[in-house]
Design an enzyme around this catalytic site. Structure first.
Site, short mmCIF file in Angstrom:
data_model
loop_
_atom_site.label_atom_id
_atom_site.label_comp_id
_atom_site.label_asym_id
_atom_site.label_seq_id
_atom_site.Cartn_x
_atom_site.Cartn_y
_atom_site.Cartn_z
N GLY A 46 37.02 -10.90 114.27
CA GLY A 46 37.08 -9.47 114.58
C GLY A 46 37.40 -8.69 113.32
N GLN A 51 39.93 -1.73 108.14
CA GLN A 51 40.23 -2.83 107.22
C GLN A 51 39.34 -2.81 105.99
OE1 GLN A 51 40.09 -5.72 110.74
NE2 GLN A 51 41.45 -6.77 109.31
N CYS A 92 44.87 -12.32 111.09
CA CYS A 92 44.21 -11.07 110.72
C CYS A 92 43.64 -11.22 109.32
CB CYS A 92 45.23 -9.94 110.74
SG CYS A 92 44.53 -8.33 110.32
N LEU A 93 42.40 -10.77 109.12
CA LEU A 93 41.80 -10.84 107.78
C LEU A 93 42.59 -10.00 106.78
CD1 LEU A 93 38.03 -10.68 108.77
CD2 LEU A 93 39.24 -12.64 107.79
N HIS A 134 44.02 -6.02 119.44
CA HIS A 134 44.36 -6.18 118.02
C HIS A 134 43.53 -5.23 117.16
CE1 HIS A 134 45.17 -8.94 114.41
NE2 HIS A 134 44.15 -8.20 114.00
N GLU A 135 42.23 -5.13 117.45
CA GLU A 135 41.34 -4.30 116.63
C GLU A 135 41.57 -2.81 116.88
OE1 GLU A 135 39.99 -5.78 114.29
OE2 GLU A 135 40.10 -7.84 115.05
N HIS A 138 44.32 -1.60 114.81
CA HIS A 138 43.93 -1.25 113.43
C HIS A 138 43.48 0.21 113.34
CE1 HIS A 138 44.16 -4.93 111.10
NE2 HIS A 138 43.48 -5.61 112.01
C1 QAP Z 1 41.90 -10.76 115.04
O1 QAP Z 1 41.36 -12.07 113.18
C2 QAP Z 1 42.46 -11.74 116.02
O2 QAP Z 1 44.60 -15.72 107.99
C3 QAP Z 1 40.78 -11.28 114.18
O3 QAP Z 1 43.13 -17.04 106.18
C4 QAP Z 1 42.79 -13.05 115.66
O4 QAP Z 1 39.38 -12.76 112.43
C5 QAP Z 1 42.66 -11.35 117.29
C6 QAP Z 1 41.29 -15.09 109.34
C7 QAP Z 1 43.31 -13.92 116.60
C8 QAP Z 1 43.17 -12.22 118.22
C9 QAP Z 1 43.48 -13.51 117.88
C10 QAP Z 1 42.65 -15.06 109.19
C11 QAP Z 1 40.52 -15.75 108.42
C12 QAP Z 1 40.64 -14.36 110.44
C13 QAP Z 1 43.25 -15.74 108.14
C14 QAP Z 1 40.58 -12.80 112.33
C15 QAP Z 1 42.49 -16.41 107.20
C16 QAP Z 1 41.11 -16.41 107.35
C17 QAP Z 1 41.28 -13.57 111.31
CO CO Z 2 43.34 -7.67 112.11
#
Ligand code: QAP
Ligand code: CO
Length: 168
Positions: A46, A51, A92-93, A134-135, A138
């Site tokens: 996501g 971001q 989270c990215l 979550h999004e 943001h």
């Molecule tokens: C949001 O998060 C989310 O730490 C999206 O090293 C995540 O795409 C909502 C990511 C989980 C609900 C549950 C994170 C990639 C990606 C990192 C992501 C990383 C590489 C996170």
């Molecule tokens: Co995020």
């Protein structure tokens, strides 16, 4: 297509409240396509426009293994449908390398525009329900670390600041 730079916590620009999209035009379609490319290259599920430092209410998601799972949410709103709460280990990215459990409503109705500007609604459970909340956070300038204790948040902030100094 372009891969955009993802802002990382504690960058203050992540605190900007995003504005509604007034017209799903070619500029927005290009943004959506660049966000998908950016999310894919960063291996995310996501990404909110906030971001990538574009403060418009645009979210992309890919909850599947491939292009079938690609979703766009423009000007999204949610309605919490019942009192059930689900814990989820969120990442989270914009907070790379950190995952923490956050409790959120488990069951929501999403109302948004799709990538063509057409209104739709969808009932969500599970990862979709967690991810859209979550999004949308943001877009309001909020991050999952804001739900953690000040101690945990500060520990994450200091570790990321150190990494950012080393990269500078
Ligand atoms: C949001 O998060 C989310 O730490 C999206 O090293 C995540 O795409 C909502 C990511 C989980 C609900 C549950 C994170 C990639 C990606 C990192 C992501 C990383 C590489 C996170
Ligand atoms: Co995020």
């Amino acid at each position: 297509m372009a891969i955009l730079k993802i802002l990382e916590f504690p960058d203050p620009r992540l605190r900007t409240v995003a504005k509604p999209v007034t017209d799903v035009d070619e500029t927005i379609k290009r943004l959506v396509s660049d966000m998908f490319e950016t999310m894919k290259s960063a291996q995310g599920i996501g990404l909110a426009a906030s971001q990538v430092n574009v403060h418009l209410r645009v979210i992309v998601m890919n909850l599947g293994d491939d292009d079938i799972g690609q979703r766009v949410f423009i000007n999204p709103e949610i309605e919490v449908l019942d009192g059930s709460i689900t814990p989820y280990d969120e990442g989270c990215l914009s907070v790379p390398g950190f995952y923490e459990t956050v409790d959120r409503p488990a069951h929501v109705m999403i109302r948004a525009l799709d990538g063509e500007g057409k209104a739709f609604e969808e009932e969500a459970h599970g990862l979709l329900a967690v991810c859209i909340q979550h999004e949308i956070d943001h877009l309001e300038g909020k991050l999952f670390v804001d739900y953690l204790s000040p101690f945990k948040r500060q520990r994450i902030r200091k570790k990321l600041e150190k990494i950012h100094r080393q990269n500078a």
